[in-house]
Design a protein around this motif. Structure first.
Motif, PDB file in Angstrom:
ATOM      1  N   GLU B 291      50.376  15.244-102.159  1.00 52.95           N
ATOM      2  CA  GLU B 291      49.622  16.494-102.257  1.00 52.95           C
ATOM      3  C   GLU B 291      50.163  17.506-101.269  1.00 52.95           C
ATOM      4  OE1 GLU B 291      45.419  14.035-102.605  1.00 52.95           O
ATOM      5  OE2 GLU B 291      45.878  15.322-100.903  1.00 52.95           O
ATOM      6  N   GLN B 292      49.799  17.292-100.001  1.00 53.21           N
ATOM      7  CA  GLN B 292      50.207  18.253 -98.985  1.00 53.21           C
ATOM      8  C   GLN B 292      51.725  18.288 -98.829  1.00 53.21           C
ATOM      9  OE1 GLN B 292      48.256  18.992 -95.503  1.00 53.21           O
ATOM     10  NE2 GLN B 292      46.428  19.413 -96.702  1.00 53.21           N
ATOM     11  N   LYS B 438      41.774  19.042 -98.718  1.00 55.13           N
ATOM     12  CA  LYS B 438      42.272  17.696 -98.958  1.00 55.13           C
ATOM     13  C   LYS B 438      41.452  16.926 -99.969  1.00 55.13           C
ATOM     14  CE  LYS B 438      43.224  16.901 -94.500  1.00 55.13           C
ATOM     15  NZ  LYS B 438      43.358  16.112 -93.270  1.00 55.13           N
ATOM     16  N   THR B 439      40.185  17.285-100.059  1.00 52.12           N
ATOM     17  CA  THR B 439      39.347  16.480-100.948  1.00 52.12           C
ATOM     18  C   THR B 439      39.426  16.901-102.396  1.00 52.12           C
ATOM     19  OG1 THR B 439      37.497  17.924-100.430  1.00 52.12           O
ATOM     20  CG2 THR B 439      37.682  15.876 -99.175  1.00 52.12           C
ATOM     21  N   GLU B 441      41.161  16.791-105.271  1.00 51.06           N
ATOM     22  CA  GLU B 441      42.312  16.280-106.027  1.00 51.06           C
ATOM     23  C   GLU B 441      41.915  15.925-107.434  1.00 51.06           C
ATOM     24  OE1 GLU B 441      40.893  14.080-103.923  1.00 51.06           O
ATOM     25  OE2 GLU B 441      41.903  14.375-102.038  1.00 51.06           O
ATOM     26  N   THR B 442      40.947  16.596-107.962  1.00 54.37           N
ATOM     27  CA  THR B 442      40.558  16.213-109.320  1.00 54.37           C
ATOM     28  C   THR B 442      41.554  16.803-110.303  1.00 54.37           C
ATOM     29  OG1 THR B 442      39.020  18.040-109.131  1.00 54.37           O
ATOM     30  CG2 THR B 442      38.112  15.825-108.971  1.00 54.37           C
TER      31      THR B 442
END
Lengths: 454, 443
Positions: B291-292, B438-439, B441-442
């Motif tokens: 992700e990051q 960060k949370t 990620e759907t």
């Protein structure tokens, strides 16, 4: 990492992060100029670790200062040569009256002792992603790099890796408080006995249970499943990267070295020229310089490879935490299943209906029913068993929840650490590439000047 | 630019032969031994020299020397545009460009446009534009060699290419060949003697080049050199020509080595490139599972790709510009060596005849025949021409290699600059803190 967002906040994995300066934007030293060297960049990683301000790190500075060779008898009573590493510890911010730094405490450790320490930690803290050791044997080598464990370059890189390992432990909010770890740093003799005395080997899950993929967990926490898959992906991709990088290094080495031949032929050619001679000769020297420069360039790149390797080995630690979760979950499900079976049995006995096939049931059907007393004593035994089972289930549940909570704590911490470290590694890699380009431009510009003077 | 008589001189410039005193002309001009000190020194047969002029005087037996002298007298400013550095102003400009494919029932071939701009009176018009194919260049070269055997004719690119190995109609091949043909023609046009050859004139101007009609304009020297009798053994080659021969041998060898090294580098670079491409691809794969770190990793993949492109440019350049020029010089060296051999033959014949004549003189007092003297003249002319050409060739070689090697350095610098720029632009991207939640990620 792409982890499915957890809807069940019952197991609140998001406890407060134990980080000295979480969330602030100047956590990492901001690099404004690209003249920073990659060693400086690496220092940034270490600084980050130190900034986490564990109690241990506040107390002492730790380093693995040297490596040395020893010979001795091994477990099968054969002579062997092995390497030992000098661990130096020094009280933090220690300056004696004279202004000179205080002499550090030192002790020597060999690799197998590091391994023992790690195994102990793995068993004692199964919910923690325990930092990995540097590789035991050189892997992913490109042809010029030695695969020999006693090779000084390998030993040096391993020394750095071991120091990194200790710093990781020392900066970990949980592991840094471990007494065995502390003894490892401070007690040379008798440490081994102390570890064995903890009896940690008994706690080690039997190989069969924890490694077996045979047990099927019905309801694993989805986050752990996702994490397991992610770490498998990461492991694959980093292995690939390291393998190809080694091949790239090999090829690049070839390109640079062949240019050295220009040096020789220019020199020979210059001998038959009058006006062109000097220019050719000096240009040839620059070609030699160019060819020689690749050695340092690739040596530096090994640092980057080591940083990637650390995370490759980390994935193994992540996977073992996931497996431990699966194991606990499995035991939990087994306990629940066991309990419900017993309850059903009791119900059957009480109502007389046989729903579950059992040999006893069949034989009693064939050979006559049990007496009332027999049945009642069975029910009593079952009740006892059920009660024990319920206790066990409660315990298992609590254990599982505690595990999940603690593990997820550490996983979040690990995620952040990983993002930061890998970002730093990429930055230092980019800086290395820039430096290589600058060197190339310098050499060719010098050669061009010589050609111009021809 | 001066136009006029002094142009074609001595052993060249057929049209003006009657105007200029020719060393071989019947008029018994005192024969100047030319700058060639060694020849006279080694001639221990005094009848060889019809005069006893001291050899220190450098007489303008060579065309270009006299030419440049005259230029110096008439035009104090040397032509700054003369890249060949011989101080001669240019009044003949030729260019080869615009390749076109021609398909006929019999064959397919490429023609090139040959453009000429000139103020020379030998040309009727100031500008010409014709189309020529490789065969025509080949014809020209043969004609030049035949009619000017004492001069070095520049080489042509290789005639034959293995079908199936090289695509004769690929852009790179055609482009490389065209550049070589352009160079060839420019060198001829810049040569003070060759540029006045009528074959060149025909080549540049004729609508249809009638190659079968051999223009029978050979210089007397050309004629006589062509008819050099073989079978004479050279006794004493003057040291300077031996030195030239040795230089050429060594030089050719070194060029061969450089060619091999360059090819090896190209091979290594190609393999490096293959691995590098795969390497960049893995970063992209990795980015997909992060992700990051996704953008940083994609950024790295991008930098690697940019470096790959830059490396490809470098390699293409080396194989298309560097190697062909190197190989052409090897051909040039071969041409020069063959001129040296011809010179040896001419000298050998002279020595042979002289020896025979001396013997007869000793026997029955027959005077040295004129033919022998003519041979000597031939030798001296040849030597003078060759030396002038050698000087010019050395100058050109120096320029050409300076250009070639600085070009090579430039291309390498270019490659590193491109790569460095890519990585430098990546650093800020790597340093910026991701503000992504960060949370979330759907996906």
């Amino acid at each position: 990492m792409r982890i499915a967002s957890s809807a069940d906040s019952s197991d609140n994995s998001r406890s407060q992060m134990i980080m000295a300066d979480s969330g602030s934007s100047d956590e990492v030293a901001v690099i404004c100029n690209t003249d920073i060297t990659s060693t400086e960049s690496e220092n940034n990683i270490i600084n980050t670790m130190v900034e986490r301000g564990t109690a241990l790190l506040k107390k002492m500075e730790i380093s693995v200062a040297e490596a040395d060779k020893r010979t001795g008898k091994n477990t099968v009573n054969m002579q062997e040569t092995y390497t030992v590493y000098l661990i130096e510890t020094r009280p933090a911010e220690s300056v004696s009256e004279g202004g000179t730094p205080v002499a550090p405490d030192t002790l020597w450790r060999r690799y197998s002792e590091f391994e023992l320490l790690r195994t102990y930690l793995l068993v004692t803290y199964p919910y923690i992603i325990v930092p990995p050791l540097p590789e035991k044997r050189a892997e992913f080598v490109w042809h010029k790099l030695s695969a020999d464990n006693l090779d000084p370059d390998f030993v040096e890189r391993r020394r750095v890796g071991l120091e990194n390992f200790l710093l990781r432990l020392a900066s970990h909010p949980v592991l840094s408080n471990d007494s065995i770890f502390f003894l490892f740093l401070t007690e040379e003799k008798g440490w081994r006995e102390a570890v064995l005395e903890t009896g940690f080997q008994d706690k080690a899950d039997s190989r069969l249970k924890s490694l077996s993929a045979m047990f099927r967990v019905k309801n694993p926490d989805k986050r752990f499943t996702a994490l397991k898959h992610y770490s498998e992906d990461l492991s694959t991709v980093i292995s690939q990267l390291l393998r190809i990088r080694a091949r790239v290094a090999d090829r690049l080495y070839g390109v640079y070295k062949v240019h050295g031949n220009y040096g020789r032929v220019f020199s020979e050619w210059s001998a038959i020229e009058k006006e062109m001679g000097d220019g050719l000769q000096s240009a040839g020297h620059h070609m030699d310089t160019y060819a020689a420069s690749i050695d340092d360039i690739l040596e530096e790149e090994e640092h980057y490879a080591d940083q990637l390797k650390e995370y490759l080995f980390y994935t193994e630690a992540v996977r073992s935490v996931c497996r431990k979760h699966e194991l606990i979950q499995y035991e939990l499900e087994m306990a629940a299943q066991d309990l419900s079976y017993k309850k059903q049995q009791k119900e059957e006995l009480e109502t007389g209906t046989v729903r579950i096939f059992s040999l006893k049931g069949m034989t009693s059907k064939l050979f006559g029913q049990e007496t009332q007393e027999q049945r009642e004593s069975k029910v009593a035994a079952l009740e006892q068993s059920i009660q024990e089972g319920e206790e066990a289930l409660k315990e298992k549940n609590a254990e599982s929840q505690e595990f999940v909570e603690k593990a997820w704590n550490d996983i979040e911490r690990f995620k952040e650490q990983k993002e930061k470290d890998l970002r730093e590694a990429l930055i230092s890699y980019a800086i290395m590439q820039i430096s290589m380009c600058k060197k190339g431009i310098q050499v060719w510009s010098n050669a061009k000047e010589c050609f111009n003077k021809m | 630019m001066s136009v006029g008589a002094p142009r074609g001189l001595a052993s060249s410039g057929q049209k003006l032969i009657t105007e200029i005193l020719h060393p071989l002309s019947a008029a018994e001009e005192p024969l100047s031994p030319g700058q060639d000190v060694t020849i006279s020194a080694e001639k221990d047969k005094e009848p060889g020299l019809t005069n006893g002029t001291p050899v220190e005087i450098s007489s303008p037996a060579s065309a270009s020397v006299l030419l440049s002298r005259l230029q110096l007298d008439c035009e104090p400013e040397a032509d700054a545009h003369d890249a060949f550095g011989s101080g001669e102003p240019r009044d003949l400009f030729v260019t080869v460009n615009d390749p076109k494919k021609h398909v006929s029932t019999m064959e397919t071939y490429i023609t090139y446009r040959v453009s000429t701009k000139t103020t020379r009176i030998e040309f009727d018009l100031p500008e010409y534009s014709v189309r020529r194919r490789y065969q025509d260049f080949d014809w020209l070269r043969i004609k030049l060699e035949d009619s000017q055997p004492t001069h070095l004719v520049p080489p042509l690119p290789e005639k034959f290419v293995m079908k199936g190995v090289v695509d004769r109609f690929s852009e790179e091949f055609v482009d490389t060949r065209m550049k070589a043909l352009d160079k060839f023609l420019k060198r001829v046009a810049d040569h003070p003697v060759l540029s006045f050859n009528p074959h060149l004139n025909a080549f540049l101007t004729a609508k249809d080049l009638n190659k079968r009609q051999g223009l029978a304009l050979l210089t007397k020297v050309g004629e006589s050199v062509k008819n050099v009798a073989g079978g004479y053994k050279l006794r004493a080659r003057p040291a300077e020509f031996s030195a030239m021969g040795e230089y050429l041998d060594t030089f050719s060898q070194k060029l061969g080595t450089i060619d091999r090294i360059s090819q090896r580098i190209l091979r290594e670079q190609s393999e490096y490139l293959t691995e590098l491409r795969e390497y960049g691809a893995v970063y992209s794969t990795w980015a997909a599972s992060e992700e990051q770190l996704q953008r940083p990793l994609e950024g790295v993949a991008g930098c690697v790709t940019t470096s790959c492109g830059a490396l490809e440019d470098l390699s293409d350049n080396m194989s298309q510009d560097f190697l062909p020029v190197l190989r052409e010089y090897v051909l040039y060296i071969e041409s020069m060596k063959s001129v040296l051999r011809k010179r040896d033959q001419v000298q050998a014949e002279y020595e042979g005849r002289l020896e025979a004549a001396v013997l007869r003189k000793q026997e029955d007092r027959t005077p040295i025949p004129v033919e022998v003297e003519k041979c000597q003249d031939k030798v001296e002319c040849f030597n003078a021409d060759l030396k002038a050409d050698w000087e010019r060739w050395q100058r050109n070689k120096r320029q050409d290699f300076k250009q070639l090697l600085t070009g090579m350095a430039d291309k390498n610098i270019n490659y590193y600059e491109k790569s460095q720029a890519a990585w430098e632009s990546l650093i800020p991207l790597l340093q910026e803190k991701q503000t992504e939640d960060k949370t979330s990620e759907t996906n």
